[in-house]
Design a protein around this motif. Structure first.
Motif, PDB file in Angstrom:
ATOM      1  N   GLN A 104     -82.354  -2.168  12.153  1.00 57.74           N
ATOM      2  CA  GLN A 104     -82.567  -3.564  11.786  1.00 57.74           C
ATOM      3  C   GLN A 104     -81.992  -4.442  12.882  1.00 57.74           C
ATOM      4  O   GLN A 104     -80.834  -4.288  13.269  1.00 57.74           O
ATOM      5  N   VAL A 105     -82.841  -5.342  13.402  1.00 61.11           N
ATOM      6  CA  VAL A 105     -82.413  -6.301  14.420  1.00 61.11           C
ATOM      7  C   VAL A 105     -82.701  -7.712  13.913  1.00 61.11           C
ATOM      8  O   VAL A 105     -83.552  -7.910  13.046  1.00 61.11           O
ATOM      9  N   THR A 106     -81.958  -8.665  14.450  1.00 58.08           N
ATOM     10  CA  THR A 106     -82.222 -10.073  14.181  1.00 58.08           C
ATOM     11  C   THR A 106     -82.643 -10.727  15.488  1.00 58.08           C
ATOM     12  O   THR A 106     -81.896 -10.690  16.473  1.00 58.08           O
ATOM     13  N   ALA A 107     -83.837 -11.310  15.492  1.00 57.90           N
ATOM     14  CA  ALA A 107     -84.305 -12.060  16.661  1.00 57.90           C
ATOM     15  C   ALA A 107     -83.686 -13.447  16.580  1.00 57.90           C
ATOM     16  O   ALA A 107     -83.769 -14.119  15.552  1.00 57.90           O
ATOM     17  N   TYR A 108     -83.028 -13.878  17.674  1.00 59.16           N
ATOM     18  CA  TYR A 108     -82.353 -15.177  17.679  1.00 59.16           C
ATOM     19  C   TYR A 108     -82.495 -15.843  19.040  1.00 59.16           C
ATOM     20  O   TYR A 108     -82.677 -15.181  20.062  1.00 59.16           O
ATOM     21  N   ASP A 109     -82.429 -17.179  19.037  1.00 58.11           N
ATOM     22  CA  ASP A 109     -82.481 -17.958  20.270  1.00 58.11           C
ATOM     23  C   ASP A 109     -81.070 -18.136  20.818  1.00 58.11           C
ATOM     24  O   ASP A 109     -80.121 -18.255  20.062  1.00 58.11           O
ATOM     25  N   TRP A 110     -80.936 -18.175  22.134  1.00 62.40           N
ATOM     26  CA  TRP A 110     -79.653 -18.422  22.774  1.00 62.40           C
ATOM     27  C   TRP A 110     -79.849 -19.400  23.940  1.00 62.40           C
ATOM     28  O   TRP A 110     -80.942 -19.578  24.435  1.00 62.40           O
ATOM     29  N   GLY A 111     -78.752 -19.984  24.353  1.00 63.06           N
ATOM     30  CA  GLY A 111     -78.780 -20.877  25.501  1.00 63.06           C
ATOM     31  C   GLY A 111     -78.826 -22.333  25.075  1.00 63.06           C
ATOM     32  O   GLY A 111     -78.784 -22.636  23.891  1.00 63.06           O
ATOM     33  N   PRO A 112     -78.826 -23.235  26.007  1.00 61.70           N
ATOM     34  CA  PRO A 112     -78.781 -22.918  27.431  1.00 61.70           C
ATOM     35  C   PRO A 112     -77.403 -22.431  27.869  1.00 61.70           C
ATOM     36  O   PRO A 112     -76.389 -22.935  27.426  1.00 61.70           O
ATOM     37  N   LYS A 113     -77.427 -21.439  28.729  1.00 62.90           N
ATOM     38  CA  LYS A 113     -76.212 -20.875  29.308  1.00 62.90           C
ATOM     39  C   LYS A 113     -76.517 -20.622  30.776  1.00 62.90           C
ATOM     40  O   LYS A 113     -77.474 -19.896  31.091  1.00 62.90           O
ATOM     41  N   ASN A 114     -75.733 -21.213  31.645  1.00 65.00           N
ATOM     42  CA  ASN A 114     -75.964 -21.127  33.092  1.00 65.00           C
ATOM     43  C   ASN A 114     -77.396 -21.537  33.445  1.00 65.00           C
ATOM     44  O   ASN A 114     -78.041 -20.933  34.302  1.00 65.00           O
ATOM     45  N   GLY A 115     -77.897 -22.537  32.719  1.00 64.02           N
ATOM     46  CA  GLY A 115     -79.234 -23.048  32.989  1.00 64.02           C
ATOM     47  C   GLY A 115     -80.367 -22.194  32.453  1.00 64.02           C
ATOM     48  O   GLY A 115     -81.523 -22.432  32.747  1.00 64.02           O
ATOM     49  N   LYS A 116     -80.033 -21.174  31.662  1.00 61.09           N
ATOM     50  CA  LYS A 116     -81.057 -20.281  31.112  1.00 61.09           C
ATOM     51  C   LYS A 116     -80.994 -20.291  29.593  1.00 61.09           C
ATOM     52  O   LYS A 116     -79.959 -20.604  29.007  1.00 61.09           O
ATOM     53  N   SER A 117     -82.105 -19.945  28.980  1.00 62.31           N
ATOM     54  CA  SER A 117     -82.149 -19.759  27.531  1.00 62.31           C
ATOM     55  C   SER A 117     -83.201 -18.706  27.239  1.00 62.31           C
ATOM     56  O   SER A 117     -83.999 -18.349  28.101  1.00 62.31           O
ATOM     57  N   GLY A 118     -83.191 -18.193  26.023  1.00 64.19           N
ATOM     58  CA  GLY A 118     -84.155 -17.157  25.686  1.00 64.19           C
ATOM     59  C   GLY A 118     -84.041 -16.732  24.238  1.00 64.19           C
ATOM     60  O   GLY A 118     -83.422 -17.403  23.412  1.00 64.19           O
ATOM     61  N   ARG A 119     -84.659 -15.608  23.932  1.00 71.09           N
ATOM     62  CA  ARG A 119     -84.636 -15.033  22.590  1.00 71.09           C
ATOM     63  C   ARG A 119     -84.263 -13.566  22.753  1.00 71.09           C
ATOM     64  O   ARG A 119     -84.826 -12.862  23.590  1.00 71.09           O
ATOM     65  N   SER A 120     -83.309 -13.118  21.960  1.00 69.60           N
ATOM     66  CA  SER A 120     -82.808 -11.751  22.071  1.00 69.60           C
ATOM     67  C   SER A 120     -82.802 -11.049  20.723  1.00 69.60           C
ATOM     68  O   SER A 120     -82.915 -11.686  19.676  1.00 69.60           O
ATOM     69  N   ALA A 121     -82.620  -9.722  20.787  1.00 68.60           N
ATOM     70  CA  ALA A 121     -82.532  -8.888  19.587  1.00 68.60           C
ATOM     71  C   ALA A 121     -81.070  -8.560  19.327  1.00 68.60           C
ATOM     72  O   ALA A 121     -80.432  -7.872  20.125  1.00 68.60           O
ATOM     73  N   GLY A 122     -80.542  -9.062  18.223  1.00 68.86           N
ATOM     74  CA  GLY A 122     -79.187  -8.727  17.807  1.00 68.86           C
ATOM     75  C   GLY A 122     -79.216  -7.439  16.994  1.00 68.86           C
ATOM     76  O   GLY A 122     -80.081  -7.258  16.137  1.00 68.86           O
ATOM     77  N   LEU A 123     -78.292  -6.547  17.256  1.00 68.22           N
ATOM     78  CA  LEU A 123     -78.228  -5.255  16.574  1.00 68.22           C
ATOM     79  C   LEU A 123     -77.450  -5.401  15.274  1.00 68.22           C
ATOM     80  O   LEU A 123     -76.272  -5.729  15.290  1.00 68.22           O
ATOM     81  N   ASP A 124     -78.122  -5.171  14.135  1.00 66.93           N
ATOM     82  CA  ASP A 124     -77.494  -5.332  12.820  1.00 66.93           C
ATOM     83  C   ASP A 124     -77.083  -4.005  12.182  1.00 66.93           C
ATOM     84  O   ASP A 124     -75.939  -3.831  11.789  1.00 66.93           O
ATOM     85  N   ALA A 125     -78.057  -3.095  12.054  1.00 65.04           N
ATOM     86  CA  ALA A 125     -77.798  -1.849  11.325  1.00 65.04           C
ATOM     87  C   ALA A 125     -78.639  -0.717  11.899  1.00 65.04           C
ATOM     88  O   ALA A 125     -79.757  -0.938  12.381  1.00 65.04           O
ATOM     89  N   VAL A 126     -78.089   0.502  11.823  1.00 67.99           N
ATOM     90  CA  VAL A 126     -78.771   1.703  12.295  1.00 67.99           C
ATOM     91  C   VAL A 126     -78.569   2.789  11.247  1.00 67.99           C
ATOM     92  O   VAL A 126     -77.444   3.034  10.806  1.00 67.99           O
ATOM     93  N   LYS A 127     -79.670   3.419  10.847  1.00 65.36           N
ATOM     94  CA  LYS A 127     -79.600   4.547   9.910  1.00 65.36           C
ATOM     95  C   LYS A 127     -80.193   5.764  10.608  1.00 65.36           C
ATOM     96  O   LYS A 127     -81.400   5.834  10.853  1.00 65.36           O
ATOM     97  N   VAL A 128     -79.334   6.711  10.988  1.00 65.98           N
ATOM     98  CA  VAL A 128     -79.757   7.908  11.711  1.00 65.98           C
ATOM     99  C   VAL A 128     -80.519   8.824  10.754  1.00 65.98           C
ATOM    100  O   VAL A 128     -79.999   9.201   9.710  1.00 65.98           O
ATOM    101  N   VAL A 129     -81.764   9.174  11.127  1.00 64.38           N
ATOM    102  CA  VAL A 129     -82.548  10.083  10.290  1.00 64.38           C
ATOM    103  C   VAL A 129     -82.739  11.453  10.927  1.00 64.38           C
ATOM    104  O   VAL A 129     -82.952  12.441  10.242  1.00 64.38           O
ATOM    105  N   LYS A 130     -82.667  11.521  12.273  1.00 64.79           N
ATOM    106  CA  LYS A 130     -82.725  12.812  12.972  1.00 64.79           C
ATOM    107  C   LYS A 130     -81.806  12.717  14.184  1.00 64.79           C
ATOM    108  O   LYS A 130     -82.070  11.974  15.122  1.00 64.79           O
ATOM    109  N   LEU A 131     -80.723  13.466  14.151  1.00 62.12           N
ATOM    110  CA  LEU A 131     -79.690  13.380  15.183  1.00 62.12           C
ATOM    111  C   LEU A 131     -79.977  14.319  16.346  1.00 62.12           C
ATOM    112  O   LEU A 131     -80.312  15.481  16.157  1.00 62.12           O
TER     113      LEU A 131
END
Length: 151
Positions: A104-131
């Motif tokens: 599960q990821v959350t897409a979120y906007d960031w910036g402006p930082k150092n003159g840049k901005s964008g959209r990133s994937a925040g890591l929320d949860a991971v459920k391992v099904v095959k290790l």
């Protein structure tokens, strides 16, 4: 664009830094690789840019992929062999490249930082099904190991 939660099932993981921060980014992170067309569609619908390793002509074994990151550790669950829902993943087990997980990821906007901005994937949860254990797992001196004895 608002934050959007995206859940992906059966995703291959590469370079998982889920229990300790990556030395490169100083964040918990994982590459979600070899994404299916459906998974790419879900991520793009949330405004995320999915990278194509073949077009970039490097790390072509990643296929279509993104990196999900967080300042905080993701919730980590064990979904192997019918483990009850909500079972924490054992901290002593290593998660290696090729592990399959629901993410599960959350897409979120960031910036402006150092003159840049964008959209990133925040890591929320991971459920391992095959290790898959981390690369180099097993005894390299074991004759039954396909890599054989290096000496």
């Amino acid at each position: 664009m608002d934050k959007q939660i995206v859940q992906l099932k059966d995703v291959a993981l590469m370079w998982p830094n889920l229990t300790e921060k990556s030395e490169m980014s100083d964040k918990y992170q994982v590459d979600l690789v070899n994404l299916s067309k459906q998974q790419v569609g879900l991520l793009e619908a949330a405004g995320l840019t999915v990278r194509d390793a073949k077009k970039e002509k490097k790390n072509e074994d990643k296929g279509m992929w993104i990196t999900a990151k967080s300042k905080f550790p993701a919730r980590l669950y064990d979904g192997r062999d019918g483990a009850p829902k909500g079972t924490a993943f054992p901290p002593e087990e290593r998660i290696g490249n090729g592990t399959i997980a629901h993410v599960q990821v959350t897409a979120y906007d960031w910036g402006p930082k150092n003159g840049k901005s964008g959209r990133s994937a925040g890591l929320d949860a991971v459920k391992v099904v095959k290790l898959t254990d981390a690369p180099g797992g097993g005894d390299p001196f074991d004759n039954d190991n396909p890599s054989g004895d290096p000496f």
